[in-house]
Each structure stands twice: as structure tokens, then as C-alpha cells.
Write an enzyme that holds these catalytic residues in place. Structure first.
Site, PDB file in Angstrom:
ATOM      1  CG  ASP A  45      -2.076   0.920   1.137  1.00 48.20           C
ATOM      2  OD1 ASP A  45      -1.886   2.089   0.738  1.00 48.20           O
ATOM      3  OD2 ASP A  45      -3.197   0.493   1.454  1.00 48.20           O
ATOM      4  CB  SER A  86      -6.451   2.146   0.492  1.00 48.06           C
ATOM      5  OG  SER A  86      -5.154   2.670   0.619  1.00 48.06           O
ATOM      6  CG  HIS A 137      -7.157  -0.473   7.044  1.00 47.34           C
ATOM      7  ND1 HIS A 137      -6.540   0.222   6.021  1.00 47.34           N
ATOM      8  CD2 HIS A 137      -7.215   0.379   8.102  1.00 47.34           C
ATOM      9  CE1 HIS A 137      -6.227   1.436   6.440  1.00 47.34           C
ATOM     10  NE2 HIS A 137      -6.636   1.565   7.699  1.00 47.34           N
ATOM     11  CB  THR A 139      -6.034  -2.874   1.058  1.00 52.95           C
ATOM     12  OG1 THR A 139      -5.639  -1.547   0.696  1.00 52.95           O
ATOM     13  CG2 THR A 139      -5.549  -3.846  -0.007  1.00 52.95           C
ATOM     14  CD  GLU A 256      -3.018  -3.358   2.668  1.00 50.49           C
ATOM     15  OE1 GLU A 256      -3.188  -2.241   2.166  1.00 50.49           O
ATOM     16  OE2 GLU A 256      -3.679  -3.780   3.636  1.00 50.49           O
TER      17      GLU A 256
END
Length: 366
Positions: A45, A86, A137, A139, A256
């Protein structure tokens, strides 16, 4: 703390021995134009070219980004803004649609759109999600949830219960247990048959192909590397691959490195670079697995760049690099895509971020 001493202290010895260099063979070249059985999508990210370059300049080990032959560039704008967030960026990857900033698995009209995880689960694949943020979150949530805004993390946790993800690991236990509505979503996951651990990754546990596993190892996001997270991302990825690869049909895993982005938002070069080096080491592990397996496509990219990060000469000294930032937010620059394994050649060129989804779907015959 100066950068060079910091990265002498940042020891990778416990797991860098696994990151050996891949050799290119005629057989591998042939594989790169064929179809994969498995896909591992890795998202760092907030990572642009300067962040990747930092892994070359500041790590004590060769960068695993150097092992890729097929490299492309994606355009990252969302449907609502030239600069994506994101949530919209990840939904482009997971569902192949341009949507508004903040959207989780919904289109620009807030209508839920099927994700590649959901489509593969119907086909009998196993799936997994790993993140160093909360598992709810933007993503990770965009791969299994459908909500109007990324701020609805308790609702995203509810979506995890209704999903059929086979392995997940990250932070965010408070969104499952310490909730406004008093629901105990961890208990709901256990009732559904999940083996849930909120204390540690049991690296020596014998995983069962008939069981689903979930690890929620912090109240919010996981600690940073500088604050002692250790080899969580490496170990969770290894466990996830071990569990998912038991499925003879195939698997999809999203990994991620969430906090490269957070270092960028903080304009903290030490934070950013330590997170990027941690992610780079996990790339090495994944490439080693893919090289031995022969049927796994590895895609490494980012949802956007964060911080306007650059590696400038320090006061005109061209032998000294000074990491600098131009913003505390995201930027609109294109970000690179690296691919290895069956179908890797499809990811060369310049294209919209939504094409990541469409290329994966095409290669898996969905």
C-alpha cells in the site's frame, strides 16, 4: 535515527535465507505465457517507484523486486477523484470497477459488485487475506465486504463472517469483540467452524485442509516493524500458502504490506523504508514458492503512491541520498506492476488499475 544505522539494526537474518535468487529457464519462459492454477496478489500500500528503489539502496540484502522480468504500469484514479484512496484502489483490483473514494466492494452507485474471491470460492478455490493493518481495513476489506464507506469497520467484520475465506491474518480484534452493538463476532466465526487465535501465529501447528483459520493479533493495526512486529507478515504468508495449497483445485491469496502507506502519510522515511524492506523479504518467499510450484502467478503492485516520496541528492551530494516527501497524502502517479509465473506476460504495458482484476479473471477462466 540516521537511515544507515537504522537498517543495520533492522535484522532480516531470521528469514532472509529463504530469499534466494530465481534462475530463468526455457521452461519458466514457456510457463509465463500459460495459465496459472494459483494467484498470489501482493499489495504494498502506498508504494511507488521511489519506495521500491529504497529497497535497493537501504537494505542489506538484494531487492527481490529485481527478480521480475514482466513489469507494467497502472493508472490509479478513482471514479470520484484523480487521486484515489485505498478503498477505491483495492475495489478496482478485487472487482474490476472504478468506484468512488471510500467504497468497499461497491460500484459508484453503491451497488455491491462480486469480488474475485467470491467468484473463485463458488468455483471451489480456497482463498486467503493477510494484512499488517486491521483485517477490516480498506484494502483487505475490499476483497470480501460490500459497504458504502471504509469507516464502517464493524460492518466489514460482519461481512467476514458471511464470507467463505479459508485463511486470514491481521489486526483489528476490537472490531469483532469490543463493539458498539455488543456482538461477539469472534464467537460467530468459531460457531461457523473457524479456528480463531487472538494471541499468536502458531507456526508449528499442523493445518487441516478441511478447516478455516483466522488470526486477529492486535486491537487495531499490527505494530510496525520499528515497534517490534517481527516476522509476522513473512510467517503468516508462509502459513497461508501452506494451508491454501492443500486445495488441488487452486487458491487465491492477497497479501498486503499495509504500513508502507502509513509511513508515507507520516512523512517518516525510517518507518516507510523498514516496512518496504519487510514486504520485499516476503516477496522473496513467495517467489521461491512460485518457482518451485510452477503453477502460481505472483503479482506485486500498489493501490497508489503515498507521500510524494523521492530519493533526492542530499544538498547536491550525488553520493548521498536524502529521502524527501512532497505531501502527507496520496499522489496521482502511476504505480508499477510486477508479475512472475504462468500468465506473467499479460501484465506488461500501461493500463487502468481495473485491468488487474480482468487479467486475473481471464487467466483463471472465470
Amino acid at each position: 535515527m540516521p537511515l544507515k544505522p537504522l537498517f543495520r539494526l533492522f535484522t532480516l537474518g531470521a528469514f532472509t535465507l529463504f530469499a534466494s535468487c530465481a534462475t530463468t529457464t526455457t521452461a519458466q519462459s514457456a510457463k509465463e505465457s500459460s495459465k496459472p492454477k494459483n494467484i498470489i496478489l501482493m499489495i504494498a500500500d502506498g508504494t511507488g517507484l521511489s519506495q521500491i528503489s529504497a529497497s535497493q539502496y537501504f537494505s542489506s540484502q538484494p531487492s527481490n523486486y529485481d527478480r521480475f522480468k514482466h513489469i507494467g504500469l497502472i493508472k490509479t484514479s478513482s471514479s470520484s477523484d484523480l487521486v484515489t484512496d485505498s478503498a477505491a484502489g483495492a475495489t478496482a483490483f478485487s472487482a474490476g470497477v472504478k468506484t468512488y473514494n471510500g467504497a468497499i466492494g461497491v460500484d459508484k452507485d453503491t451497488i455491491p459488485v462480486p469480488t474475485i474471491l467470491e467468484q473463485l470460492e463458488i468455483k471451489g478455490y480456497d482463498t486467503g487475506i493477510i494484512a499488517t493493518s486491521t483485517i477490516t481495513h480498506a484494502t483487505p476489506g475490499s476483497f470480501y465486504a460490500h459497504v458504502k464507506t471504509r469507516k464502517m469497520e464493524e460492518e466489514i467484520a460482519n461481512n467476514l463472517v458471511s464470507s467463505n475465506i479459508d485463511f486470514f491474518a491481521g489486526g483489528g480484534v476490537n472490531f469483532f469483540t469490543n463493539r458498539v452493538d455488543k456482538r461477539d463476532v469472534v464467537m460467530e466465526l468459531r460457531k461457523k467452524g473457524y479456528v480463531i487465535d487472538t494471541t499468536r501465529l502458531n507456526k508449528t501447528a499442523k493445518l487441516d485442509k478441511n478447516k478455516r483459520y483466522g488470526y486477529l493479533l492486535s486491537e487495531g493495526g499490527m505494530p510496525s516493524i520499528l515497534d517490534g512486529r517481527g516476522s509476522f507478515l513473512y510467517d503468516a504468508t508462509k502459513m497461508g500458502i501452506n494451508r491454501l495449497s492443500m486445495n488441488k483445485k487452486g487458491f487465491f491469496l492477497m497479501v498486503e504490506g499495509s504500513q508502507v502507506d502509513w509511513g508515507g502519510h507520516n512523512n517518516d522515511a525510517d518507518y516507510l523504508i523498514s516496512e518496504l524492506i519487510d514486504f520485499d523479504t516476503v516477496i522473496g518467499q513467495v517467489l521461491d514458492f512460485a518457482g518451485k510450484d510452477g503453477n502460481t502467478l505472483v503479482i506485486v503492485t500498489a493501490d497508489h503512491e503515498t507521500g510524494g516520496f523521492t530519493l533526492a541528492a542530499d544538498d547536491g551530494d550525488y553520493n548521498k541520498i536524502k529521502p524527501t516527501f512532497s505531501t502527507g497524502g496520496h499522489s496521482a502517479t502511476m504505480v508499477p506492476v510486477f508479475a512472475y509465473g504462468p500468465g506473467a506476460s499479460e501484465f506488461s504495458g500501461v493500463y487502468e488499475n481495473t485491468e488487474i482484476y480482468h487479467k486475473m479473471r481471464m487467466l483463471l477462466n472465470l
